[in-house]
Scaffold this active site. Structure first.
Site, short mmCIF file in Angstrom:
data_model
loop_
_atom_site.label_atom_id
_atom_site.label_comp_id
_atom_site.label_asym_id
_atom_site.label_seq_id
_atom_site.Cartn_x
_atom_site.Cartn_y
_atom_site.Cartn_z
N ASP A 1 -7.30 8.90 -4.47
CA ASP A 1 -5.88 8.86 -4.80
C ASP A 1 -5.68 8.82 -6.32
O ASP A 1 -6.14 7.88 -6.99
CB ASP A 1 -5.31 7.58 -4.14
CG ASP A 1 -3.81 7.53 -4.16
OD1 ASP A 1 -3.19 8.43 -4.74
OD2 ASP A 1 -3.27 6.56 -3.60
N ASP B 1 4.75 9.63 -1.11
CA ASP B 1 4.52 8.71 0.01
C ASP B 1 5.64 8.82 1.04
O ASP B 1 6.81 8.55 0.73
CB ASP B 1 4.45 7.26 -0.51
CG ASP B 1 3.18 7.01 -1.29
OD1 ASP B 1 2.50 8.00 -1.65
OD2 ASP B 1 2.86 5.84 -1.54
C1 GLA Z 1 -0.43 5.77 -3.09
C2 GLA Z 1 -0.74 6.65 -1.88
C3 GLA Z 1 -0.51 5.88 -0.61
C4 GLA Z 1 -1.35 4.61 -0.59
C5 GLA Z 1 -1.07 3.81 -1.85
C6 GLA Z 1 -2.03 2.64 -1.99
O1 GLA Z 1 0.91 5.44 -3.19
O2 GLA Z 1 0.04 7.81 -1.92
O3 GLA Z 1 -0.82 6.67 0.51
O4 GLA Z 1 -2.69 4.96 -0.52
O5 GLA Z 1 -1.20 4.59 -3.01
O6 GLA Z 1 -1.78 1.92 -3.15
#
Ligand code: GLA
Length: 519
Positions: free
Chosen positions: A266, A331
């Site tokens: 990520d 997200d």
């Molecule tokens: C980002 C990702 C999420 C999750 C969070 C964890 O926002 O897009 O899917 O993994 O980090 O902190």
């Protein structure tokens, strides 16, 4: 006792009613049962075995192999397999196939499952080669349920629940830990998550709540399931826990040594790292680095990248950097009110969806989920029932990875009915790997049309509007002609044989999902 002739006539009429398809779906509009109330549409599974899951499975020669045959039906079930290479062994009571992947090649297996009520048989092709994730990965992810509360214990419990709820019997496999498993330098909310990032040799350290990573993955594997982990190319993850910066290869090797089978990488705050700019090369660099590291590791690890969403368009280069799945939006927990828009955006990238390469519109969030803005404790979703059917239908039609991200310990009958309809999941797991084509209809409604390997078409009729609407599928739109059988996949019920079109009422914010086939 002698039956009267009128009784015979009545029985004959009743019989004909049962076998004659209701032609009216093809011409006039039939009212469907409203799904604004949590109505369970998925028929209960039968006591006799039903083998589910993909028809193809990719793995790399010489690597550990693990596959639990997804199968519904009353236990005990006895499993057997014909054509299994000698390096792989099937446990006849659990249906778990394990061993080491043999040489490169294709292995046509016939799996059988038998119990006191009946049996089922199914072909299953193991393809040992370069590709894995030949169908969209399915599983559970901790994020939207447990955020920074995730522990080893909760992860083990998730594995138990994936089995006991029946989710594993329809294909859910990965039990994935998201952020917050490593140490933080400072973390006011929970001092027990504070600790040194690494040991003297630079090995990343799990926090207090994850005392034994190998023990954890062994536990998950003992159930025939697989384990996933998360990190970031930055020095810290999105929530502030140790990331992989400067230790990328070392951490990748560590994840493999711990026994993980899935890695989510990520971007988080990587833009702040020295030398990072907005060029495509810079955006790809960290993902490519792990992609190459994973290629030289003796373990099949599904690689999910989560890039800086608005930049770089990962669907266009995700496969090139070695990933198997890439996020196509921000997200979803922050825009759950926009699932139709998110799906339409994801489907813009449909040309990049293929076996081993999947567009990821983020997780299925229904049942008990926590507010993503506050990293809240799980609460029951307020999403209307009809929208939940639409959610799962769109993800299936788009060949999206299906990861449930909610509290598995609070699964209710309705949520399970959304997650575990084998006919809907079959569309998702179809071997062609096609992401459905969106055909826009009137007033925001749309169809999603997915070609399936057997020549049939899965079609979702989606109505994002606030009131029920009549929708039509014209055979011309599908490039077909002649008589086709229309089957309602949620109800697992044949509706009609139609010759030129199919018309139905679609609930507000809902879906009717059908399969249109010659037989
Ligand atoms: C980002 C990702 C999420 C999750 C969070 C964890 O926002 O897009 O899917 O993994 O980090 O902190």
């Amino acid at each position: 006792m002698k039956l009267q002739s009128t009784t015979y006539l009545f029985l004959l009429f009743f019989f004909l009613l049962q076998v004659t398809p209701i032609e009216s779906y093809c011409k006039s509009i039939e009212k469907q049962i409203e799904t604004s109330q949590p109505e369970v549409l998925t028929p209960a599974s039968k006591p006799q075995p039903r083998i589910n899951g993909p028809l193809v499975y990719g793995c790399r020669p010489g690597h550990p192999f693990l596959y639990r045959i997804p199968c519904q039906g009353e236990r005990p079930i006895r499993f057997s397999a014909k054509g299994l290479p000698s390096e792989l062994k099937l446990d006849s009571s659990t249906g778990i196939i394990s061993g080491t992947v043999p040489v490169k090649g294709e292995f046509e297996i016939i799996i059988q499952a038998k119990n006191s009520k009946g049996k089922d048989k199914r072909s299953f092709k193991i393809i040992a080669g370069d590709k894995i994730a030949l169908t969209p990965p399915m599983g559970w992810n901790s994020w939207y349920a447990h955020y920074d509360r995730i522990t080893d214990e909760m992860t083990r419990e998730a594995a138990d629940l994936m089995i006991s709820s029946g989710m594993a019997d329809v294909g859910y496999t990965y039990v994935n830990i998201d952020d917050c498993w490593s140490n933080a330098i400072t973390y006011k909310k929970d001092p027990k998550r504070i600790g040194p990032p690494r040991d003297d040799q630079g090995n990343i350290l799990p926090n207090f709540y994850f005392p034994d990573m190998n023990g954890l993955t062994d536990y998950i594997h003992s159930k025939g399931l697989k384990a996933g982990i998360y990190t970031s190319p930055s020095n810290i993850t999105c929530t502030g826990f140790t990331g992989a910066y400067g230790h990328e290869e070392q951490d990748t090797r560590q994840f493999a040594a711990w026994g993980f089978d899935f890695l989510k990488y990520d971007w988080c705050s990587y833009s702040k790292m020295p030398g990072v700019d907005e060029s495509l090369e810079s955006l790809q660099k960290p993902f490519r680095q792990i992609g190459s590291a994973l290629k030289s590791i003796d373990r099949d690890i599904v690689y999910n990248i989560c890039q800086s969403w608005d930049a770089g368009e990962a669907p266009k280069w995700g496969a090139e950097v070695g990933a198997h799945t890439w996020r196509t939006g921000q997200d979803l927990g922050l825009e759950l009110d926009k699932i139709f828009e998110v799906a339409i955006n994801n489907s813009k990238y449909r040309e990049y969806s293929k076996p081993g390469e999947w567009n990821d519109p983020d997780y299925i969030q229904i049942g008990w989920i926590g507010n993503a803005r506050k990293l809240g404790a799980p609460e029951l979703t307020s999403m209307p029932a009809s929208k939940q059917y639409a959610f799962m239908s769109m993800w299936s039609l788009m060949a999206a990875p299906i990861f449930y991200s909610g509290d598995l310990s609070r699964l209710d009958e309705f949520t399970l009915n959304i997650l575990c309809n084998p006919e809907v999941i079959e569309v998702n797991q179809d071997q062609l790997g096609e992401s459905g084509l969106v055909i826009k209809k009137s007033e925001g409604s749309f169809l999603m049309v997915k070609n399936l390997i057997d020549g049939s078409k899965a079609v979702g009729l989606f109505n994002p509007g606030k009131s029920a609407a009549n929708m039509e599928v014209d055979w011309k739109e599908l490039h077909i002609s002649g008589k086709y059988l229309v089957r309602d996949l949620w109800r697992q019920k044949d509706l009609s044989k139609c010759s030129d079109k199919f018309t139905i009422e679609v609930p507000a914010e809902g879906v009717v999902m059908v399969k249109i086939s010659k037989h």
